[in-house]
Design a protein around this motif. Structure first.
Motif, PDB file in Angstrom:
ATOM      1  N   GLY A  32     -30.773  40.273 -34.331  1.00 23.43           N
ATOM      2  CA  GLY A  32     -30.393  40.720 -35.655  1.00 23.43           C
ATOM      3  C   GLY A  32     -31.555  40.821 -36.628  1.00 23.43           C
ATOM      4  N   ASP A  33     -32.720  40.277 -36.249  1.00 26.90           N
ATOM      5  CA  ASP A  33     -33.890  40.316 -37.129  1.00 26.90           C
ATOM      6  C   ASP A  33     -34.544  41.693 -37.130  1.00 26.90           C
ATOM      7  OD1 ASP A  33     -33.539  37.662 -37.689  1.00 26.90           O
ATOM      8  OD2 ASP A  33     -35.277  36.948 -36.543  1.00 26.90           O
ATOM      9  N   SER A  34     -35.247  41.972 -38.228  1.00 28.46           N
ATOM     10  CA  SER A  34     -36.130  43.132 -38.314  1.00 28.46           C
ATOM     11  C   SER A  34     -37.553  42.623 -38.531  1.00 28.46           C
ATOM     12  CB  SER A  34     -35.730  44.048 -39.470  1.00 28.46           C
ATOM     13  OG  SER A  34     -34.481  44.654 -39.233  1.00 28.46           O
ATOM     14  N   ILE A  35     -38.459  43.023 -37.661  1.00 26.18           N
ATOM     15  CA  ILE A  35     -39.872  42.670 -37.807  1.00 26.18           C
ATOM     16  C   ILE A  35     -40.586  43.870 -38.408  1.00 26.18           C
ATOM     17  CG2 ILE A  35     -41.983  41.974 -36.626  1.00 26.18           C
ATOM     18  CD1 ILE A  35     -40.234  40.758 -34.429  1.00 26.18           C
ATOM     19  N   LEU A  36     -41.124  43.700 -39.603  1.00 22.76           N
ATOM     20  CA  LEU A  36     -41.782  44.789 -40.324  1.00 22.76           C
ATOM     21  C   LEU A  36     -43.285  44.544 -40.319  1.00 22.76           C
ATOM     22  CD1 LEU A  36     -41.900  47.261 -42.191  1.00 22.76           C
ATOM     23  CD2 LEU A  36     -41.376  45.735 -44.108  1.00 22.76           C
ATOM     24  N   VAL A  37     -44.010  45.381 -39.598  1.00 18.13           N
ATOM     25  CA  VAL A  37     -45.467  45.269 -39.505  1.00 18.13           C
ATOM     26  C   VAL A  37     -46.093  46.238 -40.498  1.00 18.13           C
ATOM     27  CG1 VAL A  37     -47.468  45.467 -37.995  1.00 18.13           C
ATOM     28  CG2 VAL A  37     -45.293  44.628 -37.076  1.00 18.13           C
ATOM     29  N   MET A  38     -46.958  45.706 -41.389  1.00 13.27           N
ATOM     30  CA  MET A  38     -47.566  46.536 -42.434  1.00 13.27           C
ATOM     31  C   MET A  38     -49.092  46.450 -42.360  1.00 13.27           C
ATOM     32  SD  MET A  38     -44.957  45.755 -45.634  1.00 13.27           S
ATOM     33  CE  MET A  38     -44.750  44.015 -45.248  1.00 13.27           C
ATOM     34  N   SER A  39     -49.719  47.609 -42.145  1.00 13.54           N
ATOM     35  CA  SER A  39     -51.172  47.696 -42.061  1.00 13.54           C
ATOM     36  C   SER A  39     -51.570  49.155 -42.172  1.00 13.54           C
ATOM     37  CB  SER A  39     -51.677  47.140 -40.728  1.00 13.54           C
ATOM     38  OG  SER A  39     -53.055  47.421 -40.535  1.00 13.54           O
ATOM     39  N   ASN A  40     -52.767  49.426 -42.695  1.00 13.94           N
ATOM     40  CA  ASN A  40     -53.265  50.802 -42.712  1.00 13.94           C
ATOM     41  C   ASN A  40     -54.223  51.063 -41.558  1.00 13.94           C
ATOM     42  OD1 ASN A  40     -55.384  49.253 -43.746  1.00 13.94           O
ATOM     43  ND2 ASN A  40     -56.118  50.901 -45.075  1.00 13.94           N
ATOM     44  N   GLY A  41     -54.188  50.188 -40.540  1.00 14.84           N
ATOM     45  CA  GLY A  41     -55.002  50.379 -39.347  1.00 14.84           C
ATOM     46  C   GLY A  41     -54.162  50.254 -38.095  1.00 14.84           C
ATOM     47  N   GLY A  42     -54.806  50.212 -36.948  1.00 20.96           N
ATOM     48  CA  GLY A  42     -54.102  50.103 -35.678  1.00 20.96           C
ATOM     49  C   GLY A  42     -53.551  48.720 -35.408  1.00 20.96           C
ATOM     50  N   PHE A  43     -54.083  47.701 -36.087  1.00 21.86           N
ATOM     51  CA  PHE A  43     -53.625  46.318 -35.984  1.00 21.86           C
ATOM     52  C   PHE A  43     -53.625  45.834 -34.539  1.00 21.86           C
ATOM     53  CE2 PHE A  43     -50.581  43.363 -38.574  1.00 21.86           C
ATOM     54  CZ  PHE A  43     -51.248  42.247 -38.106  1.00 21.86           C
ATOM     55  N   GLY A  44     -54.598  46.284 -33.756  1.00 22.18           N
ATOM     56  CA  GLY A  44     -54.754  45.788 -32.394  1.00 22.18           C
ATOM     57  C   GLY A  44     -53.598  46.086 -31.477  1.00 22.18           C
ATOM     58  N   GLY A  45     -52.805  47.125 -31.824  1.00 21.01           N
ATOM     59  CA  GLY A  45     -51.652  47.454 -30.985  1.00 21.01           C
ATOM     60  C   GLY A  45     -50.559  46.404 -31.028  1.00 21.01           C
ATOM     61  N   ILE A  46     -50.421  45.709 -32.160  1.00 16.64           N
ATOM     62  CA  ILE A  46     -49.490  44.585 -32.258  1.00 16.64           C
ATOM     63  C   ILE A  46     -48.036  45.006 -32.032  1.00 16.64           C
ATOM     64  CG2 ILE A  46     -49.226  44.795 -34.762  1.00 16.64           C
ATOM     65  CD1 ILE A  46     -49.019  41.725 -34.862  1.00 16.64           C
ATOM     66  N   HIS A  47     -47.683  46.228 -32.381  1.00 16.90           N
ATOM     67  CA  HIS A  47     -46.290  46.667 -32.248  1.00 16.90           C
ATOM     68  C   HIS A  47     -45.842  46.611 -30.784  1.00 16.90           C
ATOM     69  CE1 HIS A  47     -48.552  48.779 -35.380  1.00 16.90           C
ATOM     70  NE2 HIS A  47     -47.547  48.473 -36.158  1.00 16.90           N
ATOM     71  N   GLN A  48     -46.650  47.185 -29.904  1.00 20.22           N
ATOM     72  CA  GLN A  48     -46.298  47.166 -28.489  1.00 20.22           C
ATOM     73  C   GLN A  48     -46.417  45.762 -27.910  1.00 20.22           C
ATOM     74  OE1 GLN A  48     -44.961  49.920 -26.950  1.00 20.22           O
ATOM     75  NE2 GLN A  48     -44.389  48.344 -25.461  1.00 20.22           N
ATOM     76  N   LYS A  49     -47.399  45.007 -28.371  1.00 24.67           N
ATOM     77  CA  LYS A  49     -47.545  43.626 -27.914  1.00 24.67           C
ATOM     78  C   LYS A  49     -46.290  42.813 -28.250  1.00 24.67           C
ATOM     79  CE  LYS A  49     -52.620  43.359 -28.421  1.00 24.67           C
ATOM     80  NZ  LYS A  49     -52.992  43.018 -27.046  1.00 24.67           N
ATOM     81  N   LEU A  50     -45.755  43.037 -29.448  1.00 24.81           N
ATOM     82  CA  LEU A  50     -44.530  42.336 -29.838  1.00 24.81           C
ATOM     83  C   LEU A  50     -43.341  42.771 -28.993  1.00 24.81           C
ATOM     84  CD1 LEU A  50     -44.791  42.331 -33.743  1.00 24.81           C
ATOM     85  CD2 LEU A  50     -44.510  40.312 -32.278  1.00 24.81           C
ATOM     86  N   LEU A  51     -43.209  44.067 -28.788  1.00 24.58           N
ATOM     87  CA  LEU A  51     -42.088  44.574 -27.985  1.00 24.58           C
ATOM     88  C   LEU A  51     -42.176  44.028 -26.560  1.00 24.58           C
ATOM     89  CD1 LEU A  51     -42.009  48.228 -29.315  1.00 24.58           C
ATOM     90  CD2 LEU A  51     -40.208  46.504 -29.630  1.00 24.58           C
ATOM     91  N   ASP A  52     -43.383  44.012 -25.993  1.00 25.89           N
ATOM     92  CA  ASP A  52     -43.558  43.477 -24.638  1.00 25.89           C
ATOM     93  C   ASP A  52     -43.221  41.989 -24.592  1.00 25.89           C
ATOM     94  OD1 ASP A  52     -44.382  45.968 -23.837  1.00 25.89           O
ATOM     95  OD2 ASP A  52     -46.524  45.485 -23.877  1.00 25.89           O
ATOM     96  N   ARG A  53     -43.682  41.265 -25.584  1.00 25.98           N
ATOM     97  CA  ARG A  53     -43.446  39.805 -25.614  1.00 25.98           C
ATOM     98  C   ARG A  53     -41.969  39.505 -25.827  1.00 25.98           C
ATOM     99  NH1 ARG A  53     -41.940  35.618 -25.441  1.00 25.98           N
ATOM    100  NH2 ARG A  53     -42.853  33.584 -26.019  1.00 25.98           N
ATOM    101  N   LEU A  54     -41.305  40.250 -26.654  1.00 25.28           N
ATOM    102  CA  LEU A  54     -39.880  40.030 -26.906  1.00 25.28           C
ATOM    103  C   LEU A  54     -39.034  40.361 -25.690  1.00 25.28           C
ATOM    104  CD1 LEU A  54     -39.645  41.489 -30.528  1.00 25.28           C
ATOM    105  CD2 LEU A  54     -39.462  39.092 -29.888  1.00 25.28           C
TER     106      LEU A  54
END
Length: 453
Positions: free
Chosen positions: A431-453
Motif C-alpha cells: 500500500g506504500d508509495s515510494i517517491l524518488v526525487m532527484s535531477n540525476g540518475g541517482f545510481g539507478g535506485i529505482h530499479q534497485k528498489l524494484l529488484d530488492r522489493l
C-alpha cells in the motif's frame, strides 16, 4: 558541417544534437557522464559519443565546437581548443542564429514547470496539426522524443532556461531565443551557484522581456510578486495572466481534481479530463492553452489535446509496482517542487503512506542555500530518506542529519546507495508509495528498489 558538442548528454545539449543532426549536419560529442536515456536517444540517431574531454578529440577536426555550460576553464579539450585558436560557440547562440530564425518561437520560462508546460504546448500544436519543432528538457510520452526539427516548419516550442549560457557568456540561455510568445511560468530563487539573489534572476528575465516584440505575447501567472517587479521595469508586449484574478482560470468539476473547467474572461470554454494531478499542472495547462491560442489554435482544440496528454517522463512517473508497493520517479530538486510533487501524490493516495527519497544533487541544493526549507517541503511524507554523498562530484556542503533533525524519527540520511536501498526496503509495506526525487540518475535506485522489493 561537422559539429562536435562538448557536454552532449545534458538535456539541452542532447536535444541540440538531435536538431543539428536533423538539419543535415554531421554530429559527434563528448561528456563525462554518457548514460541513458540521453545516450540511447543520441546513438539511435547515429551520433557518435566519446566518454570524457581528452584533448586528442581535436583529431576529429570538426568545423565547429559547440560548448555546453558544463564546460569550464581547465577542461583539457576546451584548453586545447583555445590554444589552437579553433572556432567555438555556445549551444544557445548556435541554436538562436542557425535554427530559430524565421520561425515563430514559443518559449516557456520559469523556475518550475518548464518541461511539463513545454510538453503540453508542443502536444497541443501537434494535435492541432501544426507539426511544431521543439526542444524540451524531458521526454513527453505523447511526443516520444525531447527534440525534433524539420526545416521549413513555422513553429518552434522551446524550454527557456535561465541558467547561464557558457563559461564565456554569463547571460541566461533564453536571451538567445528571441521568442514571439513567452510563458513566464513563475519566478523564485534558484541556481545559487551563479545568481547571488532573486534580483539577479529578475534582471535576466527582464532581458528576456526586452526581446519580445510588440506584436508578441507574454503569458504570466497571478499572483507572482517577482514577475510583477520584472514587468514593472518595462514591458512592450501584450500580457495575458492566468490563475486567480487572471484572464485564464480553472474551476473544479464536481470536486474531482482530474476534471476541471477552463474559463477565459469569465466564459467557460470546456472541460479537461486527465489523469494528471496537482494544482501546478492545472496552472501549467492554462499557460499552454494561452500560448497555443496565440499560435492560432482554438481553445476547444487545446482542451481536447490536453485531455489526451499522458504526461512527461520523470514527472511523478510510476516506474513499477511490486507486492502492492509503488515506486515513482520525479525530477523535483528544489524545495518548492518537492513540496508540490508530494502534495500531488498525497491527493492521489489519500491516507496511504508515502516514503520520500531525495538526492539533493543540483548545485543550489549541494551548496545548502535552501536546505533549511527541506523539512517543511517534506511535510507530506510519512518517512524521508536522504542520500548525501560525503565525497565526489555530488558531495553535499551540509549535514542532512542536522537539517532534517526537526522531522525526528521520520527522517534518516545515508551516504551509501546499497545501504539506502536496504533501509527503504525494510520500511516499505503493501500500500506504500515510494517517491524518488532527484535531477540525476541517482545510481539507478529505482530499479534497485524494484529488484530488492
Amino acid at each position: 558541417m561537422h559539429l562536435h558538442i562538448l557536454g552532449i548528454c545534458g538535456t539541452f545539449m542532447g536535444g541540440l544534437a538531435l536538431i543539428a543532426r536533423a538539419a543535415g549536419h554531421t554530429v559527434t560529442g563528448c561528456d563525462a557522464g554518457v548514460y541513458p536515456p540521453m545516450s540511447t536517444q543520441l546513438e539511435e540517431q547515429g551520433i557518435r559519443l566519446i566518454e570524457g574531454f581528452a584533448a586528442d578529440q581535436l583529431s576529429l577536426k570538426p568545423d565547429l565546437f559547440i560548448i555546453g555550460n558544463v564546460v569550464s576553464r581547465g577542461n583539457p579539450l576546451m584548453e586545447a581548443i583555445l590554444d589552437a585558436g579553433l572556432p567555438y560557440v555556445s549551444g544557445p547562440q548556435w541554436l538562436g542564429e542557425q535554427v530559430l530564425g524565421g520561425q515563430h518561437v514559443l518559449a516557456v520560462a520559469g523556475t518550475h514547470g518548464k518541461t511539463t508546460t513545454s510538453s503540453m504546448l508542443a502536444w497541443i500544436l501537434e494535435y492541432a496539426g501544426l507539426e511544431p519543432n521543439f526542444l524540451i528538457g524531458g521526454i513527453a510520452r505523447d511526443l516520444k522524443v525531447s527534440a525534433r526539427y524539420g526545416p521549413g516548419r513555422q513553429w518552434f516550442v522551446i524550454e527557456a532556461d535561465e541558467y547561464d549560457t557558457a563559461f564565456f557568456d554569463k547571460r541566461s540561455k533564453f536571451v538567445h531565443y528571441r521568442p514571439r510568445t513567452a510563458i513566464l511560468n513563475n519566478l523564485e530563487y534558484d541556481h545559487a551557484d551563479i545568481f547571488p539573489d532573486l534580483a539577479a534572476i529578475e534582471t535576466q528575465f527582464h532581458h528576456l522581456v526586452r526581446t519580445i516584440p510588440s506584436n508578441g505575447l507574454i503569458i504570466r501567472p497571478r499572483p507572482d510578486e517577482a514577475l510583477d517587479r520584472v514587468l514593472a521595469r518595462g514591458c512592450w508586449s501584450p500580457v495575458e495572466a492566468f490563475g486567480p484574478g487572471g484572464h485564464w482560470q480553472h474551476a473544479p468539476r464536481n470536486g474531482d481534481p482530474c476534471h476541471f473547467d477552463v474559463v477565459l474572461d469569465g466564459s467557460p470554454l470546456g472541460t479537461i479530463g486527465w489523469n494528471i494531478g496537482g494544482e501546478h499542472n492545472r496552472m501549467n495547462a492554462l499557460a499552454a492553452l494561452a500560448a497555443a491560442r496565440h499560435a492560432g489554435v482554438a481553445p476547444a482544440t487545446g482542451i481536447q489535446a490536453l485531455s489526451r496528454f499522458q504526461g512527461v517522463k520523470r514527472r511523478l512517473e510510476l516506474r513499477g509496482t511490486v507486492n502492492q508497493i509503488k515506486v515513482y520517479d520525479d525530477f523535483a530538486h528544489h524545495p518548492t517542487a518537492i513540496a508540490t510533487t508530494l502534495e500531488g501524490l498525497r491527493r492521489q493516495v489519500g491516507k496511504a503512506r508515502i516514503l520520500a527519497v531525495i538526492e539533493p544533487r543540483s548545485n543550489t541544493m549541494k551548496l545548502g542555500t535552501m536546505a533549511a526549507r527541506l523539512p517543511q517541503a517534506l511535510e507530506q511524507a510519512d518517512q524521508v530518506f536522504c542520500f548525501g554523498a560525503t565525497s565526489g562530484k555530488h558531495a553535499l556542503g551540509w549535514n542532512p542529519a542536522e537539517v532534517l533533525a526537526p522531522m525526528g524519527t521520520r527522517a534518516s540520511s545515508y551516504d551509501d546507495l546499497d545501504t539506502l536501498v536496504e533501509a527503504i526496503a525494510a520500511q516499505a509495506r503493501a500500500g506504500d508509495s515510494i517517491l524518488v526525487m532527484s535531477n540525476g540518475g541517482f545510481g539507478g535506485i529505482h530499479q534497485k528498489l524494484l529488484d530488492r522489493l
